[in-house]
Design a protein around this motif. Sequence first.
Motif, PDB file in Angstrom:
ATOM      1  N   TRP A  27      42.779  19.456 -29.836  1.00 19.84           N
ATOM      2  CA  TRP A  27      43.528  20.600 -29.297  1.00 19.84           C
ATOM      3  C   TRP A  27      42.667  21.850 -29.296  1.00 19.84           C
ATOM      4  O   TRP A  27      42.674  22.641 -28.346  1.00 19.84           O
ATOM      5  CB  TRP A  27      44.794  20.804 -30.130  1.00 19.84           C
ATOM      6  CG  TRP A  27      45.819  21.714 -29.516  1.00 19.84           C
ATOM      7  CD1 TRP A  27      45.832  22.196 -28.241  1.00 19.84           C
ATOM      8  CD2 TRP A  27      46.973  22.260 -30.161  1.00 19.84           C
ATOM      9  NE1 TRP A  27      46.929  22.996 -28.043  1.00 19.84           N
ATOM     10  CE2 TRP A  27      47.652  23.057 -29.203  1.00 19.84           C
ATOM     11  CE3 TRP A  27      47.503  22.132 -31.447  1.00 19.84           C
ATOM     12  CZ2 TRP A  27      48.828  23.742 -29.499  1.00 19.84           C
ATOM     13  CZ3 TRP A  27      48.688  22.811 -31.733  1.00 19.84           C
ATOM     14  CH2 TRP A  27      49.340  23.606 -30.774  1.00 19.84           C
ATOM     15  N   GLU A  72      40.639  21.932 -26.283  1.00 18.38           N
ATOM     16  CA  GLU A  72      41.352  21.887 -25.000  1.00 18.38           C
ATOM     17  C   GLU A  72      41.895  23.248 -24.570  1.00 18.38           C
ATOM     18  O   GLU A  72      41.958  23.550 -23.383  1.00 18.38           O
ATOM     19  CB  GLU A  72      42.513  20.891 -25.092  1.00 18.38           C
ATOM     20  CG  GLU A  72      42.061  19.454 -25.264  1.00 18.38           C
ATOM     21  CD  GLU A  72      43.205  18.520 -25.648  1.00 18.38           C
ATOM     22  OE1 GLU A  72      42.965  17.315 -25.738  1.00 18.38           O
ATOM     23  OE2 GLU A  72      44.345  19.007 -25.869  1.00 18.38           O
ATOM     24  N   GLU A  73      42.324  24.076 -25.537  1.00 22.78           N
ATOM     25  CA  GLU A  73      42.900  25.380 -25.225  1.00 22.78           C
ATOM     26  C   GLU A  73      42.257  26.445 -26.102  1.00 22.78           C
ATOM     27  O   GLU A  73      41.700  26.155 -27.156  1.00 22.78           O
ATOM     28  CB  GLU A  73      44.419  25.366 -25.454  1.00 22.78           C
ATOM     29  CG  GLU A  73      45.159  24.415 -24.522  1.00 22.78           C
ATOM     30  CD  GLU A  73      46.663  24.569 -24.615  1.00 22.78           C
ATOM     31  OE1 GLU A  73      47.283  24.954 -23.604  1.00 22.78           O
ATOM     32  OE2 GLU A  73      47.210  24.309 -25.709  1.00 22.78           O
ATOM     33  N   THR A  74      42.345  27.697 -25.659  1.00 19.93           N
ATOM     34  CA  THR A  74      41.746  28.781 -26.426  1.00 19.93           C
ATOM     35  C   THR A  74      42.532  29.005 -27.711  1.00 19.93           C
ATOM     36  O   THR A  74      43.734  28.710 -27.789  1.00 19.93           O
ATOM     37  CB  THR A  74      41.736  30.085 -25.611  1.00 19.93           C
ATOM     38  OG1 THR A  74      43.092  30.505 -25.402  1.00 19.93           O
ATOM     39  CG2 THR A  74      41.041  29.891 -24.276  1.00 19.93           C
ATOM     40  N   VAL A 114      45.784  30.968 -27.147  1.00 18.89           N
ATOM     41  CA  VAL A 114      46.884  30.201 -26.567  1.00 18.89           C
ATOM     42  C   VAL A 114      47.541  29.321 -27.630  1.00 18.89           C
ATOM     43  O   VAL A 114      48.775  29.226 -27.711  1.00 18.89           O
ATOM     44  CB  VAL A 114      46.378  29.354 -25.383  1.00 18.89           C
ATOM     45  CG1 VAL A 114      47.450  28.337 -24.944  1.00 18.89           C
ATOM     46  CG2 VAL A 114      45.993  30.256 -24.218  1.00 18.89           C
ATOM     47  N   ILE A 115      46.721  28.668 -28.457  1.00 15.60           N
ATOM     48  CA  ILE A 115      47.272  27.794 -29.503  1.00 15.60           C
ATOM     49  C   ILE A 115      48.086  28.603 -30.498  1.00 15.60           C
ATOM     50  O   ILE A 115      49.186  28.203 -30.911  1.00 15.60           O
ATOM     51  CB  ILE A 115      46.139  27.031 -30.215  1.00 15.60           C
ATOM     52  CG1 ILE A 115      45.444  26.087 -29.226  1.00 15.60           C
ATOM     53  CG2 ILE A 115      46.691  26.234 -31.399  1.00 15.60           C
ATOM     54  CD1 ILE A 115      44.228  25.384 -29.795  1.00 15.60           C
ATOM     55  N   ARG A 150      51.369  29.385 -28.949  1.00 15.45           N
ATOM     56  CA  ARG A 150      52.250  28.208 -28.901  1.00 15.45           C
ATOM     57  C   ARG A 150      52.853  27.919 -30.277  1.00 15.45           C
ATOM     58  O   ARG A 150      53.971  27.403 -30.381  1.00 15.45           O
ATOM     59  CB  ARG A 150      51.468  26.991 -28.408  1.00 15.45           C
ATOM     60  CG  ARG A 150      51.049  27.047 -26.946  1.00 15.45           C
ATOM     61  CD  ARG A 150      50.433  25.726 -26.534  1.00 15.45           C
ATOM     62  NE  ARG A 150      49.853  25.775 -25.211  1.00 15.45           N
ATOM     63  CZ  ARG A 150      50.553  25.660 -24.072  1.00 15.45           C
ATOM     64  NH1 ARG A 150      51.867  25.505 -24.123  1.00 15.45           N
ATOM     65  NH2 ARG A 150      49.945  25.711 -22.899  1.00 15.45           N
TER      66      ARG A 150
END
Length: 276
Positions: free
Chosen positions: A107, A110-112, A115-116, A119
């Motif tokens: 993870w 996959e995302e900055t 962003v994590i 979320r």
Amino acid sequence: MAEPFTEYRELGPADPLRQGDVLEAVDPAASMWRRNLLIITADCDFAHDKHHGRVTCVPVLTADEFLSETQIPRIRERLVKKPMAVMRPILAQSAAPNISDHRLREWAGEETPAVIAERLGLKDATAREAKAALESLRMLDAPAPDLTEAITTLVEAQLVGPSPPKRENALKSVMDPLQSAYTRPPGDAFFLTAIAPGCDAGYFAYLRHLEQVWEPDISTVPTRRTIKYRRISRLRDRFAHAVVQRFAMVFMSIGLPPEYEDLRDLYAQLLGDRLK
């Protein structure tokens, strides 16, 4: 004037193929596992054709290749523990479902981190700490094209992480185990400064990986016939014997079950209890 030290010696066309010979692949696109090989088949097997034409070899990797392949992953797994330890309690307190270590590392790539963190519903200091840990994870697992880039990335990953060390300490945590691979090589490797004329950049014979080559595919003299390997040198006897001895030790080692080791330790303890 004394001749410069080398672990190898050059051979003439009349010298037969023997243990300790260094081979070079004819194919320039050969993988690092097959580009240079060191013969470990015994001389008596050659003399009496006991090898039935199959020449057993171990690969000789450049030092950069060996360190990138075997040591960098170990350092990475050690460094990953710190940001993972930071993320675990943060995840436990968030509304996120249970996430495995493997998935968390995926993870992070996959995302900055921002962003994590969003979320996960993280705020303020917790969000900052999580973003630092996630950025460290992302950098630690990032692919590197060469050893220098890998070292740089592992150092920088520590510096962007939570509670970062001083740069000199971050560099030391990466360089110390890499340098110790030269001075105290792993049991399944043998360091060589040079393997042939013009090949003196530093190499490791990697003893856990075996390759077999048909003897007719090896040339010891210039030839027009189709071959896959040419002999380029032979290790001096002391180094050839040392490599083969270490190779034997790798495969002679027999793992024993933990139950045996526990009982062995108990017997040692009982001996000590006699004097209490």
